[in-house]
Scaffold this motif. Structure first.
Motif, short mmCIF file in Angstrom:
data_model
loop_
_atom_site.label_atom_id
_atom_site.label_comp_id
_atom_site.label_asym_id
_atom_site.label_seq_id
_atom_site.Cartn_x
_atom_site.Cartn_y
_atom_site.Cartn_z
N MET A 64 0.83 -1.20 0.00
CA MET A 64 0.00 0.00 0.00
C MET A 64 0.87 1.25 0.00
O MET A 64 0.56 2.24 -0.66
CB MET A 64 -0.91 0.02 1.22
N MET A 65 2.01 1.19 0.73
CA MET A 65 2.86 2.37 0.83
C MET A 65 4.27 1.97 1.23
O MET A 65 4.47 1.01 1.97
CB MET A 65 2.28 3.36 1.84
N THR A 66 5.25 2.73 0.74
CA THR A 66 6.63 2.61 1.22
C THR A 66 7.10 4.00 1.65
O THR A 66 6.73 5.00 1.06
CB THR A 66 7.58 2.05 0.15
N GLU A 67 7.90 4.01 2.71
CA GLU A 67 8.45 5.27 3.22
C GLU A 67 9.92 5.07 3.58
O GLU A 67 10.33 3.97 3.94
CB GLU A 67 7.70 5.71 4.49
N GLU A 68 10.67 6.16 3.52
CA GLU A 68 12.06 6.12 3.95
C GLU A 68 12.23 7.02 5.17
O GLU A 68 11.72 8.14 5.20
CB GLU A 68 12.98 6.58 2.81
N GLN A 97 8.26 8.89 -0.32
CA GLN A 97 7.07 8.21 0.19
C GLN A 97 6.22 7.87 -1.03
O GLN A 97 5.85 8.76 -1.80
CB GLN A 97 6.29 9.10 1.15
N LYS A 98 5.92 6.59 -1.22
CA LYS A 98 5.12 6.16 -2.37
C LYS A 98 3.90 5.41 -1.89
O LYS A 98 3.98 4.57 -1.01
CB LYS A 98 5.94 5.25 -3.28
N THR A 99 2.75 5.73 -2.50
CA THR A 99 1.49 5.07 -2.18
C THR A 99 0.96 4.38 -3.43
O THR A 99 1.08 4.91 -4.54
CB THR A 99 0.45 6.08 -1.66
N GLN A 151 -0.59 0.00 -9.16
CA GLN A 151 -0.30 1.28 -9.80
C GLN A 151 0.05 2.35 -8.74
O GLN A 151 -0.63 2.48 -7.73
CB GLN A 151 -1.52 1.75 -10.62
N LEU A 152 1.10 3.09 -9.01
CA LEU A 152 1.49 4.18 -8.12
C LEU A 152 0.41 5.24 -8.09
O LEU A 152 -0.06 5.70 -9.14
CB LEU A 152 2.81 4.79 -8.61
N THR A 153 -0.02 5.64 -6.91
CA THR A 153 -1.05 6.67 -6.79
C THR A 153 -0.50 8.01 -6.32
O THR A 153 -1.03 9.06 -6.66
CB THR A 153 -2.20 6.24 -5.86
N GLU A 154 0.61 7.98 -5.54
CA GLU A 154 1.16 9.24 -5.05
C GLU A 154 2.65 9.09 -4.74
O GLU A 154 3.08 8.05 -4.24
CB GLU A 154 0.41 9.70 -3.79
N ARG A 155 3.39 10.12 -5.05
CA ARG A 155 4.82 10.13 -4.76
C ARG A 155 5.18 11.48 -4.15
O ARG A 155 4.90 12.53 -4.73
CB ARG A 155 5.63 9.90 -6.02
N THR A 156 5.77 11.45 -2.95
CA THR A 156 6.13 12.68 -2.24
C THR A 156 7.57 12.55 -1.73
O THR A 156 7.98 11.46 -1.31
CB THR A 156 5.19 12.91 -1.04
N ILE A 157 8.30 13.64 -1.76
CA ILE A 157 9.67 13.64 -1.25
C ILE A 157 9.72 14.39 0.08
O ILE A 157 9.16 15.48 0.22
CB ILE A 157 10.64 14.28 -2.25
N VAL A 180 3.44 14.27 -6.51
CA VAL A 180 2.66 13.96 -7.70
C VAL A 180 1.60 12.91 -7.37
O VAL A 180 1.88 11.95 -6.66
CB VAL A 180 3.57 13.44 -8.84
N VAL A 181 0.37 13.11 -7.89
CA VAL A 181 -0.74 12.19 -7.67
C VAL A 181 -1.19 11.64 -9.03
O VAL A 181 -1.32 12.38 -10.00
CB VAL A 181 -1.92 12.89 -6.96
N TYR A 182 -1.44 10.31 -9.08
CA TYR A 182 -1.83 9.64 -10.31
C TYR A 182 -3.20 8.99 -10.17
O TYR A 182 -3.62 8.63 -9.07
CB TYR A 182 -0.82 8.55 -10.68
N SER A 183 -3.86 8.78 -11.30
CA SER A 183 -5.11 8.00 -11.31
C SER A 183 -4.75 6.52 -11.30
O SER A 183 -3.58 6.14 -11.44
CB SER A 183 -5.92 8.31 -12.57
N ASP A 184 -5.78 5.65 -11.15
CA ASP A 184 -5.50 4.21 -11.12
C ASP A 184 -5.08 3.67 -12.48
O ASP A 184 -4.71 2.50 -12.62
CB ASP A 184 -6.71 3.44 -10.59
#
Length: 228
Positions: free
Chosen positions: A121-125, A135-137, A143-149, A160-164
């Motif tokens: 569901m999510m990975t974080e560092e 941080q990736k959700t 499918q990647l839904t969100e990526r935050t640094i 960045v936020v993505y659709s399914d």
């Protein structure tokens, strides 16, 4: 009579042996060997594991008051470093999250799973308890839904936020955990719908609004008050 005496002697030795199996101390009074603690007034185990002259080694299992024989957390201690591998579980034994800790602080990569599933569901560092890195959700389809640094616990750079279906639908810029810089919203086809800038969490400058790729209007921010 002699047989009864031998029987009771055997039972006593066995009971004494079992009592010594857990919760022993070394000559310096440090916990040593297998340890097991129960919740007060119950037979529910609270934790169990092994100590080596006061230091946790190997696998430790932790339980909640109502978790029965299913541990809600397992920690694996290293003999060589202070890093501890940790896994958290549901009552049904499914992994909720896993990663490493030093003391009470999370470090390195942590992984979280969708409820009742082995899908990520999510990975974080982390760096000593603070989010530091990506941080990736993810959707359940992978499918990647969100990526935050993050830098030292604060959002920094692009989010960045993505659709399914993998189409970018939102794009933000952060500086020191505040919206600051270009922001864009996209439609289902990936065309820009709204774009503008933020300055310290507030809209700033000229914002443009589109429909089907065509400009509809522009607005200036902050909005000036009438009569000013």
């Amino acid at each position: 009579m002699r047989n009864k005496f031998l029987f009771f002697l055997f039972v006593s030795i066995l009971a004494f042996g079992n009592a010594q199996e857990f919760n022993a101390f070394d000559a310096e009074g440090k916990r040593h060997g297998k340890w097991q603690k129960k919740y007060e007034g119950t037979n529910q185990i609270r934790y169990q594991g092994t100590f080596d002259h006061g230091r946790e080694v190997g696998e430790f299992k932790f339980y909640k008051p109502n978790s029965g024989k299913s541990p809600t957390a397992i920690k694996i201690f290293s003999n060589k470093t202070d890093t501890v591998n940790v896994k958290y579980f549901t009552n049904k034994g499914k992994v909720i999250s896993e990663g490493n800790m030093i003391g009470k602080e999370r470090v390195g990569l942590w992984t979280y799973y969708h409820k009742g599933s082995s899908k990520i569901m999510m990975t974080e560092e982390y760096n000593l308890g603070k989010l530091h890195g990506e941080q990736k959700t993810y959707f359940e389809n992978g499918q990647l839904t969100e990526r935050t640094i993050y830098i030292e616990g604060k959002k920094e750079g692009k989010r960045v936020v993505y659709s399914d279906k993998g189409i970018m639908i939102k794009e933000f810029t952060y500086v020191d955990d505040q919206l600051h810089g270009v922001t864009k919203y996209y439609d289902a086809q990936g065309k820009v719908k709204i774009e503008g800038n933020y300055k310290k969490d507030r809209k700033d400058g000229l914002w443009s609004y589109y429909k089907n790729g065509k400009l509809l209007e522009r607005k200036q921010f902050p909005v000036s008050k009438r009569g000013s």
